[in-house]
Design a protein around this motif. Structure first.
Motif, PDB file in Angstrom:
ATOM      1  N   GLU A  59     -41.829  -3.659 -15.660  1.00  0.00           N
ATOM      2  CA  GLU A  59     -41.477  -3.691 -14.237  1.00  0.00           C
ATOM      3  C   GLU A  59     -42.735  -3.834 -13.376  1.00  0.00           C
ATOM      4  O   GLU A  59     -42.771  -4.640 -12.444  1.00  0.00           O
ATOM      5  CB  GLU A  59     -40.735  -2.405 -13.887  1.00  0.00           C
ATOM      6  CG  GLU A  59     -40.234  -2.324 -12.478  1.00  0.00           C
ATOM      7  CD  GLU A  59     -39.522  -1.007 -12.236  1.00  0.00           C
ATOM      8  OE1 GLU A  59     -40.087  -0.165 -11.499  1.00  0.00           O
ATOM      9  OE2 GLU A  59     -38.421  -0.814 -12.781  1.00  0.00           O
ATOM     10  N   TYR A  60     -43.754  -3.073 -13.699  1.00  0.00           N
ATOM     11  CA  TYR A  60     -45.012  -3.125 -12.953  1.00  0.00           C
ATOM     12  C   TYR A  60     -45.659  -4.508 -13.057  1.00  0.00           C
ATOM     13  O   TYR A  60     -46.078  -5.092 -12.054  1.00  0.00           O
ATOM     14  CB  TYR A  60     -45.963  -2.042 -13.470  1.00  0.00           C
ATOM     15  CG  TYR A  60     -47.322  -2.058 -12.830  1.00  0.00           C
ATOM     16  CD1 TYR A  60     -47.485  -1.709 -11.494  1.00  0.00           C
ATOM     17  CD2 TYR A  60     -48.457  -2.414 -13.562  1.00  0.00           C
ATOM     18  CE1 TYR A  60     -48.736  -1.724 -10.898  1.00  0.00           C
ATOM     19  CE2 TYR A  60     -49.696  -2.427 -12.976  1.00  0.00           C
ATOM     20  CZ  TYR A  60     -49.837  -2.085 -11.640  1.00  0.00           C
ATOM     21  OH  TYR A  60     -51.076  -2.107 -11.061  1.00  0.00           O
ATOM     22  N   LEU A  61     -45.717  -5.041 -14.262  1.00  0.00           N
ATOM     23  CA  LEU A  61     -46.315  -6.374 -14.450  1.00  0.00           C
ATOM     24  C   LEU A  61     -45.491  -7.443 -13.737  1.00  0.00           C
ATOM     25  O   LEU A  61     -46.046  -8.394 -13.187  1.00  0.00           O
ATOM     26  CB  LEU A  61     -46.437  -6.691 -15.940  1.00  0.00           C
ATOM     27  CG  LEU A  61     -47.452  -5.839 -16.699  1.00  0.00           C
ATOM     28  CD1 LEU A  61     -47.412  -6.158 -18.189  1.00  0.00           C
ATOM     29  CD2 LEU A  61     -48.856  -6.014 -16.146  1.00  0.00           C
ATOM     30  N   GLY A  62     -44.172  -7.297 -13.726  1.00  0.00           N
ATOM     31  CA  GLY A  62     -43.318  -8.235 -12.999  1.00  0.00           C
ATOM     32  C   GLY A  62     -43.618  -8.226 -11.509  1.00  0.00           C
ATOM     33  O   GLY A  62     -43.668  -9.280 -10.867  1.00  0.00           O
ATOM     34  N   ARG A  63     -43.821  -7.029 -10.958  1.00  0.00           N
ATOM     35  CA  ARG A  63     -44.178  -6.929  -9.536  1.00  0.00           C
ATOM     36  C   ARG A  63     -45.530  -7.595  -9.274  1.00  0.00           C
ATOM     37  O   ARG A  63     -45.702  -8.293  -8.279  1.00  0.00           O
ATOM     38  CB  ARG A  63     -44.212  -5.473  -9.092  1.00  0.00           C
ATOM     39  CG  ARG A  63     -42.853  -4.865  -8.866  1.00  0.00           C
ATOM     40  CD  ARG A  63     -42.919  -3.552  -8.075  1.00  0.00           C
ATOM     41  NE  ARG A  63     -43.939  -2.619  -8.514  1.00  0.00           N
ATOM     42  CZ  ARG A  63     -43.758  -1.664  -9.423  1.00  0.00           C
ATOM     43  NH1 ARG A  63     -42.581  -1.508  -9.999  1.00  0.00           N
ATOM     44  NH2 ARG A  63     -44.744  -0.843  -9.755  1.00  0.00           N
ATOM     45  N   LEU A  64     -46.488  -7.357 -10.172  1.00  0.00           N
ATOM     46  CA  LEU A  64     -47.804  -7.979  -9.996  1.00  0.00           C
ATOM     47  C   LEU A  64     -47.709  -9.501 -10.059  1.00  0.00           C
ATOM     48  O   LEU A  64     -48.326 -10.201  -9.256  1.00  0.00           O
ATOM     49  CB  LEU A  64     -48.782  -7.484 -11.067  1.00  0.00           C
ATOM     50  CG  LEU A  64     -49.282  -6.051 -10.928  1.00  0.00           C
ATOM     51  CD1 LEU A  64     -50.212  -5.718 -12.076  1.00  0.00           C
ATOM     52  CD2 LEU A  64     -49.973  -5.829  -9.600  1.00  0.00           C
ATOM     53  N   ARG A  65     -46.932  -9.998 -11.013  1.00  0.00           N
ATOM     54  CA  ARG A  65     -46.766 -11.455 -11.125  1.00  0.00           C
ATOM     55  C   ARG A  65     -46.129 -12.030  -9.866  1.00  0.00           C
ATOM     56  O   ARG A  65     -46.466 -13.135  -9.442  1.00  0.00           O
ATOM     57  CB  ARG A  65     -45.919 -11.796 -12.349  1.00  0.00           C
ATOM     58  CG  ARG A  65     -46.642 -11.610 -13.649  1.00  0.00           C
ATOM     59  CD  ARG A  65     -45.775 -12.046 -14.835  1.00  0.00           C
ATOM     60  NE  ARG A  65     -46.384 -11.638 -16.077  1.00  0.00           N
ATOM     61  CZ  ARG A  65     -45.937 -10.665 -16.865  1.00  0.00           C
ATOM     62  NH1 ARG A  65     -44.827 -10.014 -16.559  1.00  0.00           N
ATOM     63  NH2 ARG A  65     -46.569 -10.343 -17.967  1.00  0.00           N
ATOM     64  N   GLY A  66     -45.209 -11.299  -9.291  1.00  0.00           N
ATOM     65  CA  GLY A  66     -44.541 -11.762  -8.077  1.00  0.00           C
ATOM     66  C   GLY A  66     -45.469 -11.798  -6.871  1.00  0.00           C
ATOM     67  O   GLY A  66     -45.218 -12.516  -5.910  1.00  0.00           O
TER      68      GLY A  66
END
Length: 75
Positions: A59-66
Motif C-alpha cells: 500500500e505504501y509503495l503504491g502511494r509512492l508510485r502514484g
C-alpha cells in the motif's frame, strides 16, 4: 538502512489482536493438530504480522508510485 526505515514506517504499526489470533487458530485448527492455542499463538502472530506488514508495504509503495513522475530526457 532500509530495514530500519521499514521498521519505523511499517512494522512499528502492526499489531495483531488476541481476538484475531484466536479466530485464525479456530479457522485453521486442522493445520495445528494436537497443538493448543497457547503452543502456536506465537507462530500465528508472526504469520499474521508478516502478512499485514507485506500488505502495508504494498500500500505504501503504491502511494509512492502514484506521487512519482518519471521523466526520461532524450540524449
Amino acid at each position: 538502512t532500509v530495514e530500519k526505515f521499514l521498521n519505523f514506517r511499517i512494522q512499528f504499526f502492526v499489531v495483531v489482536s488476541p481476538d484475531t489470533l484466536q479466530k485464525y487458530y479456530q479457522e485453521h485448527q486442522a493445520e495445528y493438530p494436537d497443538r493448543s492455542f497457547e503452543e502456536v499463538s506465537g507462530e500465528i502472530e508472526k504469520l499474521l504480522s508478516t502478512k499485514e506488514e507485506e500488505r502495508m508495504l504494498d500500500e505504501y509503495l503504491g502511494r509512492l508510485r502514484g506521487q512519482t513522475t518519471i521523466q526520461v530526457n532524450p540524449l
